[in-house]
Design an enzyme around this catalytic site. Structure first.
Site, PDB file in Angstrom:
ATOM      1  N   SER A 142       0.822  -1.219   0.000  1.00  0.00           N
ATOM      2  CA  SER A 142       0.000   0.000   0.000  1.00  0.00           C
ATOM      3  C   SER A 142       0.849   1.258   0.000  1.00  0.00           C
ATOM      4  CB  SER A 142      -0.888   0.009   1.253  1.00  0.00           C
ATOM      5  OG  SER A 142      -1.631   1.217   1.316  1.00  0.00           O
ATOM      6  N   TYR A 155      -1.877  -0.532  10.147  1.00  0.00           N
ATOM      7  CA  TYR A 155      -2.138  -1.080   8.803  1.00  0.00           C
ATOM      8  C   TYR A 155      -0.887  -0.901   7.933  1.00  0.00           C
ATOM      9  CZ  TYR A 155      -4.113  -1.293   4.058  1.00  0.00           C
ATOM     10  OH  TYR A 155      -4.355  -1.585   2.739  1.00  0.00           O
TER      11      TYR A 155
HETATM   12  P1  NDP Z   1     -11.651  -6.007  -0.701  1.00  0.00           P
HETATM   13  O1  NDP Z   1     -12.200  -5.885   0.664  1.00  0.00           O
HETATM   14  O2  NDP Z   1     -12.552  -5.846  -1.860  1.00  0.00           O
HETATM   15  O3  NDP Z   1     -10.865  -7.387  -0.849  1.00  0.00           O
HETATM   16  C1  NDP Z   1     -10.212  -8.011   0.215  1.00  0.00           C
HETATM   17  C2  NDP Z   1     -10.148  -9.476  -0.086  1.00  0.00           C
HETATM   18  O4  NDP Z   1      -9.432 -10.141   0.962  1.00  0.00           O
HETATM   19  C3  NDP Z   1     -11.518 -10.111  -0.174  1.00  0.00           C
HETATM   20  O5  NDP Z   1     -11.546 -10.953  -1.298  1.00  0.00           O
HETATM   21  C4  NDP Z   1     -11.620 -10.925   1.102  1.00  0.00           C
HETATM   22  O6  NDP Z   1     -12.403 -12.082   0.851  1.00  0.00           O
HETATM   23  C5  NDP Z   1     -10.170 -11.300   1.322  1.00  0.00           C
HETATM   24  N1  NDP Z   1      -9.884 -11.683   2.703  1.00  0.00           N
HETATM   25  C6  NDP Z   1      -9.994 -10.938   3.823  1.00  0.00           C
HETATM   26  N2  NDP Z   1      -9.696 -11.679   4.908  1.00  0.00           N
HETATM   27  C7  NDP Z   1      -9.380 -12.918   4.455  1.00  0.00           C
HETATM   28  C8  NDP Z   1      -8.985 -14.114   5.069  1.00  0.00           C
HETATM   29  N3  NDP Z   1      -8.831 -14.224   6.403  1.00  0.00           N
HETATM   30  N4  NDP Z   1      -8.745 -15.208   4.292  1.00  0.00           N
HETATM   31  C9  NDP Z   1      -8.899 -15.138   2.959  1.00  0.00           C
HETATM   32  N5  NDP Z   1      -9.249 -14.028   2.305  1.00  0.00           N
HETATM   33  C10 NDP Z   1      -9.493 -12.923   3.052  1.00  0.00           C
HETATM   34  O7  NDP Z   1     -10.491  -4.917  -0.772  1.00  0.00           O
HETATM   35  P2  NDP Z   1      -9.296  -4.655  -1.817  1.00  0.00           P
HETATM   36  O8  NDP Z   1      -9.528  -5.340  -3.085  1.00  0.00           O
HETATM   37  O9  NDP Z   1      -9.083  -3.215  -1.812  1.00  0.00           O
HETATM   38  O10 NDP Z   1      -8.074  -5.323  -1.045  1.00  0.00           O
HETATM   39  C11 NDP Z   1      -7.107  -6.159  -1.656  1.00  0.00           C
HETATM   40  C12 NDP Z   1      -5.736  -5.814  -1.101  1.00  0.00           C
HETATM   41  O11 NDP Z   1      -5.357  -4.510  -1.542  1.00  0.00           O
HETATM   42  C13 NDP Z   1      -5.665  -5.788   0.425  1.00  0.00           C
HETATM   43  O12 NDP Z   1      -4.467  -6.418   0.843  1.00  0.00           O
HETATM   44  C14 NDP Z   1      -5.621  -4.313   0.748  1.00  0.00           C
HETATM   45  O13 NDP Z   1      -4.978  -4.055   1.961  1.00  0.00           O
HETATM   46  C15 NDP Z   1      -4.834  -3.786  -0.457  1.00  0.00           C
HETATM   47  N6  NDP Z   1      -4.976  -2.364  -0.714  1.00  0.00           N
HETATM   48  C16 NDP Z   1      -6.204  -1.815  -0.992  1.00  0.00           C
HETATM   49  C17 NDP Z   1      -6.314  -0.451  -1.208  1.00  0.00           C
HETATM   50  C18 NDP Z   1      -7.630   0.201  -1.475  1.00  0.00           C
HETATM   51  O14 NDP Z   1      -7.709   1.450  -1.451  1.00  0.00           O
HETATM   52  N7  NDP Z   1      -8.703  -0.526  -1.739  1.00  0.00           N
HETATM   53  C19 NDP Z   1      -5.128   0.425  -1.169  1.00  0.00           C
HETATM   54  C20 NDP Z   1      -3.896  -0.262  -0.910  1.00  0.00           C
HETATM   55  C21 NDP Z   1      -3.830  -1.591  -0.691  1.00  0.00           C
HETATM   56  P3  NDP Z   1     -13.355 -12.850   1.891  1.00  0.00           P
HETATM   57  O15 NDP Z   1     -13.964 -11.810   2.778  1.00  0.00           O
HETATM   58  O16 NDP Z   1     -14.312 -13.537   0.984  1.00  0.00           O
HETATM   59  O17 NDP Z   1     -12.449 -13.797   2.604  1.00  0.00           O
END
Ligand code: NDP
Length: 246
Positions: A142, A155
């Protein structure tokens, strides 16, 4: 034909946001994709949609906090498609808030998913990569780790831990077997704010997202750019943010 055609790509956090967009784009460009996350219904729907469009996809319910689940994900790639070329360690949560709020449970949850989850992926994928003589680890970190701001400290710390681990692994792996890529997105329009417990903080992040976030497909294209390079070219770090983000 894309350089991604024929690759086998496993994506964690594929049930929404960046992971879903990445899985879709990889499949569109000819990769077989293995979709990992907890919400199996969402994964099943996505896998079916990819197959309906002529792609190859399987869904695998995993919780990245469990090491054996990552082993199962990697195993699905190898048994289903014969190998694993790329693991996108993307699953993440964002329980942001001031450190002084002492949200110890939130800190632990972020460490478990954002750091341990990626380590579990590394532990599962590296032996396969070694056996194959080749592999690529991509992680979603990030811009929060590049520009430290209030309320994002823990975070950001989890994201910088991953960045550091990947860079160390890269330096240990200069025999050409492993490529590593850390993607640092800024604000991306996804469901990530749903994981914020504090309603006021959640509201601010949602407003920022609504105002200027870029779509997850933009990050997927950056990931594809790293994956499609020839094997002797490693894209180590990519920062991708809305043009208007400070
Ligand atoms: P989303 O919330 O849309 O996606 C997060 C994903 O992580 C979901 O598919 C969720 O699936 C999965 N997840 C969460 N906990 C678990 C777990 N314990 N086991 C397996 N899967 C898990 O957000 P983003 O697409 O934005 O996030 C993706 C990545 O990008 C993250 O690492 C986030 O920190 C990073 N990021 C996002 C930014 C943003 O502005 N959106 C900026 C910078 C980085 P499920 O709940 O079905 O398990």
């Amino acid at each position: 034909m894309s350089a991604i055609t024929g690759k086998v790509v496993a994506v964690t956090g594929a049930s929404s946001g960046i992971g879903e967009a990445t899985a879709r784009l990889m499949a569109e460009r000819g990769a077989a994709v293995v979709l990992g996350a907890r919400r199996k219904d969402r994964l099943d729907e996505l896998a079916q949609d990819i197959r309906d469009r002529g792609g190859r996809a399987v869904a695998c319910a995993i919780d990245v906090t469990r090491r054996e689940d990552l082993e199962r994900l990697v195993d699905r790639a190898v048994t289903g498609f014969g190998r694993l070329d790329v693991l996108v360690g993307n699953a993440g949560i964002s329980k942001i808030g001031p450190v002084a709020d002492l949200d110890v449970d939130g800190w632990s949850a972020m460490i478990d998913v954002n750091v341990r989850g990626v380590l579990h992926g590394i532990a599962a994928a590296l032996p396969v990569f070694r056996r194959q003589g080749r592999g690529h680890l991509v992680t979603t970190v990030s811009t929060a780790g590049l520009k430290i701001t209030p309320i994002m400290a823990v975070y950001a710390g989890t994201k910088n831990a991953v960045r550091t681990i990947l860079e160390g692994l890269r330096q240990e792996s200069t025999d050409g077997m492993l490529r590593t890529t850390s993607i640092s997105p800024g604000y991306v329009s996804t469901e990530l704010a749903d994981s914020i417990d504090d309603p006021a903080v959640r509201q601010v992040i949602r407003e920022n997202m609504a105002e200027f976030a870029i779509p997850p497909e933009a990050v997927a294209r950056a990931i594809a750019f790293a994956v499609e390079q020839p094997d002797d070219v490693e894209i180590g770090d990519i920062t991708i943010r809305p043009t208007v983000q400070d």
